[in-house]
Design an enzyme around this catalytic site. Structure first.
Site, PDB file in Angstrom:
ATOM      1  N   CYS B 104       0.897  -1.157   0.000  1.00  0.00           N
ATOM      2  CA  CYS B 104       0.000   0.000   0.000  1.00  0.00           C
ATOM      3  C   CYS B 104       0.931   1.199   0.000  1.00  0.00           C
ATOM      4  O   CYS B 104       1.496   1.548   1.037  1.00  0.00           O
ATOM      5  CB  CYS B 104      -0.904   0.012   1.227  1.00  0.00           C
ATOM      6  N   CYS B 107      -0.430   4.271   2.338  1.00  0.00           N
ATOM      7  CA  CYS B 107      -0.480   4.183   3.808  1.00  0.00           C
ATOM      8  C   CYS B 107      -0.169   2.761   4.253  1.00  0.00           C
ATOM      9  O   CYS B 107       0.978   2.360   4.275  1.00  0.00           O
ATOM     10  CB  CYS B 107      -1.816   4.681   4.353  1.00  0.00           C
ATOM     11  N   SER B 108      -1.194   1.984   4.595  1.00  0.00           N
ATOM     12  CA  SER B 108      -0.924   0.672   5.175  1.00  0.00           C
ATOM     13  C   SER B 108      -2.083  -0.288   4.923  1.00  0.00           C
ATOM     14  O   SER B 108      -2.279  -1.212   5.707  1.00  0.00           O
ATOM     15  CB  SER B 108      -0.693   0.825   6.673  1.00  0.00           C
ATOM     16  N   CYS B 109      -2.878  -0.062   3.871  1.00  0.00           N
ATOM     17  CA  CYS B 109      -4.052  -0.892   3.606  1.00  0.00           C
ATOM     18  C   CYS B 109      -3.621  -2.350   3.473  1.00  0.00           C
ATOM     19  O   CYS B 109      -2.656  -2.662   2.771  1.00  0.00           O
ATOM     20  CB  CYS B 109      -4.762  -0.428   2.340  1.00  0.00           C
TER      21      CYS B 109
END
Lengths: 96, 196
Positions: B104, B107-109
């Site tokens: 991602c 961000c951090s999906c």
């Protein structure tokens, strides 16, 4: 214009570091920040997109200096102030 | 300033904000602890491993999984609806010619509902910035050396879409049960930074 979180393809970051047996959270407060965010979104204080946006519009130098859950907490307090839930100074620990 | 000091400062601030929200009726007593417990008891990479093993032994399931993962994982009692909203899941399978890896960049999906908390390196700027530019080099750093002829696809997750990789079934595992096969699958294999 892209924001600082849009790092895909950017050069200059350090090597990837793996942590063996990494715990889900590195400190109790991180777990609390995680849970706090879920509770506020569920109550409709703000939504997930507003939360993400609040992280992504952090000033680049603050964003890069902050840890993952520090960013989350910054976004939560930013939104609590902007939504009028609390005044900015009320979100700080009283001195003394 | 030491890391411990930073941690104790932010820890005090978090407690303060929690107390403030409780006093304003925006947070119930015990709600935070309940949420933490629920999260920690939730998804683990064992779920992804179970899906992978089923796909290895059941070609029909594999086909349904690659076509509509959200529907197919319900067959094994799993769902992407466990988080704040149901997320679209796309499952991609490695083959002899193609390797898949997930990131991602923004961000951090990550499929938390399925795999549990993501590893720290997945959320790091280092991984997010580099795996899209030099996937082969990044995979090599993870100890995964792919033949030059193997095509690498990098899947960039987003707010609404999550990805999971089905690794290739290792050679010589014909005699193993579905459960034994699942035990071979690692979190990194499901992200694409390991072979299995």
């Amino acid at each position: 214009m892209s924001r600082i979180n849009d790092v895909g393809g950017m050069a200059g970051f350090p090597a990837i570091a793996e942590e063996p047996d990494e715990p889900p959270f590195h400190a109790d407060w991180e777990a609390h920040v995680f849970a706090l965010n879920g509770a506020l979104i569920k109550r409709g204080v703000y939504n997930l997109d507003e939360f993400r946006d609040a992280i992504e519009r952090m000033p680049p130098e603050e964003y890069l200096a902050a840890s993952y859950y520090e960013r989350w907490f910054t976004a939560i307090t930013t939104l609590l102030a902007e939504k009028g839930v609390a005044l900015p100074h009320e979100l700080e620990v009283p001195r003394g | 300033m030491s890391a411990d000091h930073t941690s104790s400062v932010i820890s005090a601030r978090v407690r303060h904000v929690e107390a403030l929200l409780e006093s304003r009726g925006l947070l119930d007593e015990g709600e935070i602890d309940g949420r933490i417990d629920e999260f920690l008891a939730g998804g683990t990479p064992a779920n992804g491993a179970r899906i992978t093993a089923r796909a290895w032994v059941d070609p029909g399931f594999r086909e349904r999984l690659l076509a509509d993962a959200n529907a197919a994982i319900r067959e094994v009692g799993l769902s992407m609806a466990g988080g704040l909203q149901e997320q679209r899941l796309k499952v991609v399978a490695n083959t002899a010619d193609e390797h898949n890896v997930v990131v991602c960049t923004l961000c951090s999906c990550y499929p938390i509902a399925l795999l549990g908390p993501s590893p720290g390196w997945y959320k790091s700027e280092a991984y997010r910035s580099r795996v899209v530019r030099d996937p082969r080099g990044v995979l090599r750093e993870f100890g995964l050396e792919l033949p030059e002829r193997t095509r690498i696809s990098v899947w960039d997750a987003s707010a609404e879409s999550r990805y999971m990789v089905v690794p290739r079934r290792p050679e010589g595992t014909e005699g193993l049960s579905e459960e034994q096969l699942a035990a071979l699958v690692t979190r990194k294999g499901l992200i694409g930074t390991a072979a299995v």
